[in-house]
Design a protein around this motif. Structure first.
Motif, PDB file in Angstrom:
ATOM      1  N   UNK A  73      62.328 -28.802  99.664  1.00  8.97           N
ATOM      2  CA  UNK A  73      63.616 -28.471  99.046  1.00  8.97           C
ATOM      3  C   UNK A  73      63.726 -29.179  97.706  1.00  8.97           C
ATOM      4  N   UNK A  74      64.034 -28.429  96.640  1.00  7.80           N
ATOM      5  CA  UNK A  74      63.993 -28.980  95.285  1.00  7.80           C
ATOM      6  C   UNK A  74      65.340 -29.075  94.589  1.00  7.80           C
ATOM      7  N   UNK A  75      66.299 -28.290  94.978  1.00  4.59           N
ATOM      8  CA  UNK A  75      67.420 -28.024  94.083  1.00  4.59           C
ATOM      9  C   UNK A  75      68.589 -28.992  94.201  1.00  4.59           C
ATOM     10  N   UNK A  76      69.395 -28.968  93.142  1.00  6.96           N
ATOM     11  CA  UNK A  76      70.655 -29.700  93.100  1.00  6.96           C
ATOM     12  C   UNK A  76      71.740 -28.907  93.820  1.00  6.96           C
ATOM     13  N   UNK A  77      72.782 -29.557  94.319  1.00  8.93           N
ATOM     14  CA  UNK A  77      73.892 -28.826  94.924  1.00  8.93           C
ATOM     15  C   UNK A  77      74.549 -27.912  93.892  1.00  8.93           C
ATOM     16  N   UNK A  78      74.638 -26.617  94.168  1.00  2.00           N
ATOM     17  CA  UNK A  78      75.173 -25.682  93.173  1.00  2.00           C
ATOM     18  C   UNK A  78      76.609 -25.973  92.769  1.00  2.00           C
ATOM     19  N   UNK A  79      77.391 -26.537  93.681  1.00  3.25           N
ATOM     20  CA  UNK A  79      78.766 -26.879  93.347  1.00  3.25           C
ATOM     21  C   UNK A  79      78.844 -27.921  92.242  1.00  3.25           C
ATOM     22  N   UNK A  80      77.918 -28.872  92.269  1.00  4.32           N
ATOM     23  CA  UNK A  80      77.901 -29.905  91.228  1.00  4.32           C
ATOM     24  C   UNK A  80      77.389 -29.347  89.909  1.00  4.32           C
ATOM     25  N   UNK A  81      76.402 -28.455  89.980  1.00  7.66           N
ATOM     26  CA  UNK A  81      75.905 -27.811  88.761  1.00  7.66           C
ATOM     27  C   UNK A  81      77.034 -27.011  88.103  1.00  7.66           C
ATOM     28  N   UNK A  82      77.804 -26.308  88.914  1.00 10.73           N
ATOM     29  CA  UNK A  82      78.932 -25.528  88.377  1.00 10.73           C
ATOM     30  C   UNK A  82      79.991 -26.443  87.774  1.00 10.73           C
ATOM     31  N   UNK A  93      79.493 -29.335  86.369  1.00 13.72           N
ATOM     32  CA  UNK A  93      78.980 -29.782  85.074  1.00 13.72           C
ATOM     33  C   UNK A  93      79.146 -28.683  84.037  1.00 13.72           C
ATOM     34  N   UNK A  94      78.838 -27.436  84.430  1.00 13.14           N
ATOM     35  CA  UNK A  94      78.949 -26.315  83.495  1.00 13.14           C
ATOM     36  C   UNK A  94      80.377 -26.125  83.002  1.00 13.14           C
ATOM     37  N   UNK A  95      81.343 -26.522  83.813  1.00 13.23           N
ATOM     38  CA  UNK A  95      82.740 -26.342  83.431  1.00 13.23           C
ATOM     39  C   UNK A  95      83.320 -27.556  82.719  1.00 13.23           C
ATOM     40  N   UNK A  96      82.863 -28.761  83.130  1.00 11.01           N
ATOM     41  CA  UNK A  96      83.523 -29.972  82.625  1.00 11.01           C
ATOM     42  C   UNK A  96      82.565 -31.036  82.071  1.00 11.01           C
ATOM     43  N   UNK A  97      81.259 -30.826  82.199  1.00  9.17           N
ATOM     44  CA  UNK A  97      80.298 -31.785  81.669  1.00  9.17           C
ATOM     45  C   UNK A  97      79.856 -32.828  82.680  1.00  9.17           C
ATOM     46  N   UNK A  98      78.726 -33.464  82.398  1.00 10.39           N
ATOM     47  CA  UNK A  98      78.167 -34.479  83.299  1.00 10.39           C
ATOM     48  C   UNK A  98      79.136 -35.636  83.501  1.00 10.39           C
ATOM     49  N   UNK A  99      79.875 -35.985  82.457  1.00  8.42           N
ATOM     50  CA  UNK A  99      80.792 -37.130  82.533  1.00  8.42           C
ATOM     51  C   UNK A  99      81.917 -36.918  83.540  1.00  8.42           C
ATOM     52  N   UNK A 100      82.112 -35.675  83.980  1.00  5.18           N
ATOM     53  CA  UNK A 100      83.181 -35.387  84.940  1.00  5.18           C
ATOM     54  C   UNK A 100      82.810 -35.756  86.366  1.00  5.18           C
ATOM     55  N   UNK A 101      81.537 -36.030  86.615  1.00  5.26           N
ATOM     56  CA  UNK A 101      81.078 -36.297  87.977  1.00  5.26           C
ATOM     57  C   UNK A 101      81.510 -37.677  88.457  1.00  5.26           C
ATOM     58  N   UNK A 147      80.732 -41.051  90.736  1.00  2.00           N
ATOM     59  CA  UNK A 147      79.470 -41.750  91.003  1.00  2.00           C
ATOM     60  C   UNK A 147      78.742 -41.227  92.234  1.00  2.00           C
ATOM     61  N   UNK A 148      79.473 -40.917  93.293  1.00  2.00           N
ATOM     62  CA  UNK A 148      78.828 -40.424  94.509  1.00  2.00           C
ATOM     63  C   UNK A 148      78.246 -39.029  94.298  1.00  2.00           C
ATOM     64  N   UNK A 149      78.853 -38.234  93.391  1.00  3.54           N
ATOM     65  CA  UNK A 149      78.310 -36.915  93.063  1.00  3.54           C
ATOM     66  C   UNK A 149      77.061 -37.054  92.205  1.00  3.54           C
ATOM     67  N   UNK A 150      77.108 -37.966  91.264  1.00  8.87           N
ATOM     68  CA  UNK A 150      75.968 -38.175  90.360  1.00  8.87           C
ATOM     69  C   UNK A 150      74.722 -38.582  91.127  1.00  8.87           C
ATOM     70  N   UNK A 151      74.895 -39.231  92.264  1.00  4.92           N
ATOM     71  CA  UNK A 151      73.764 -39.711  93.061  1.00  4.92           C
ATOM     72  C   UNK A 151      72.941 -38.569  93.652  1.00  4.92           C
TER      73      UNK A 151
END
Length: 229
Positions: A88-97, A99-107, A109-113
């Motif tokens: 299994x390779x992928x990131x959780x799609x909810x977190x990718x979405x 980021x696409x809406x609000x940027x990496x800085x919106x995550x 700490x537990x999400x960033x992990x």
């Protein structure tokens, strides 16, 4: 590289996997389609502990990936029959979405992990390639994805998370040859996943891109181009 809905692309993937086994390669298969947090589910499948229905439920296939599993079934069954590890390779799609809406800085700490720790946003060729894709998908704004910079961050974190997982697996299993199945945009011109793997682990690799006969492409888009109807 694959078009997720193409039967021809998935048939080629299986053909390549079978050829590598015939050449006595110690093979594993990496899957963009599965979040890396679901690795134990893939292990259970390979070890014969799950039915197909149980597999799809535990993978949240419909919610996470959404494409018809019948397109992938032959690959999953073949891997199970021959005890080929699925990774299994992928990131959780909810977190990718997010980021696409609000940027990496919106995550949080537990999400960033859950995502790759290192993210390179400074490849101008890759940025230009993704910007072309962004402009072709005008519907993105309807989903609240209105800032290209955030969209680009999301694409990079997607690639980096797969690259990080690939590198980690190969470091831990140096005898393995890893055959990665991912969307065409993640491997075209190599600056998506392939080059990001190499930054983490200097391994040899080739890219294979199936393309239909009506497509005109640059010769450096992949190491091998397989023409489909």
């Amino acid at each position: 590289g694959e078009k997720h809905t193409s039967k021809a692309d998935h048939a080629l993937q299986l053909k390549i996997a079978q050829a590598l086994i015939e050449k006595k390669r110690d093979l594993a298969i990496g899957l963009e389609m599965v979040m890396r947090s679901r690795q134990k589910v893939l292990d259970e499948w390979i070890n014969g502990k799950l039915t197909e229905k149980e597999l799809l439920k535990k993978l949240d296939w419909e919610e996470v990936w959404g494409h018809d599993f019948s397109l992938y079934r032959d690959i999953f069954l073949w891997a199970k029959k021959h005890h080929i590890p699925l990774i299994a390779l992928n990131a959780p799609p909810g977190l990718v979405k997010k980021i696409a809406m609000y940027g990496i800085s919106s995550l949080l700490p537990k999400e960033r992990a859950y995502l790759a720790q290192k993210v390179d946003l400074n490849n101008p060729e890759h940025r230009a390639f993704i910007e072309q894709e962004y402009k072709r998908h005008k519907h993105l704004n309807k989903h609240g994805i209105s800032k290209f910079e955030y969209f680009y961050q999301a694409q990079c974190i997607w690639d980096e998370t797969m690259a990080e997982t690939i590198a980690q697996y190969l470091k831990a299993h140096s005898q393995k040859q890893l055959l990665v199945f991912a969307g065409k945009g993640h491997i075209s011109y190599k600056f998506g996943v392939p080059q990001r793997v190499i930054k983490r682990l200097p391994v040899s690799y080739v890219t294979v891109l199936p393309l239909s006969t009506d497509k005109e492409v640059m010769p450096d888009i992949a190491d091998f181009i397989y023409v489909t109807k």
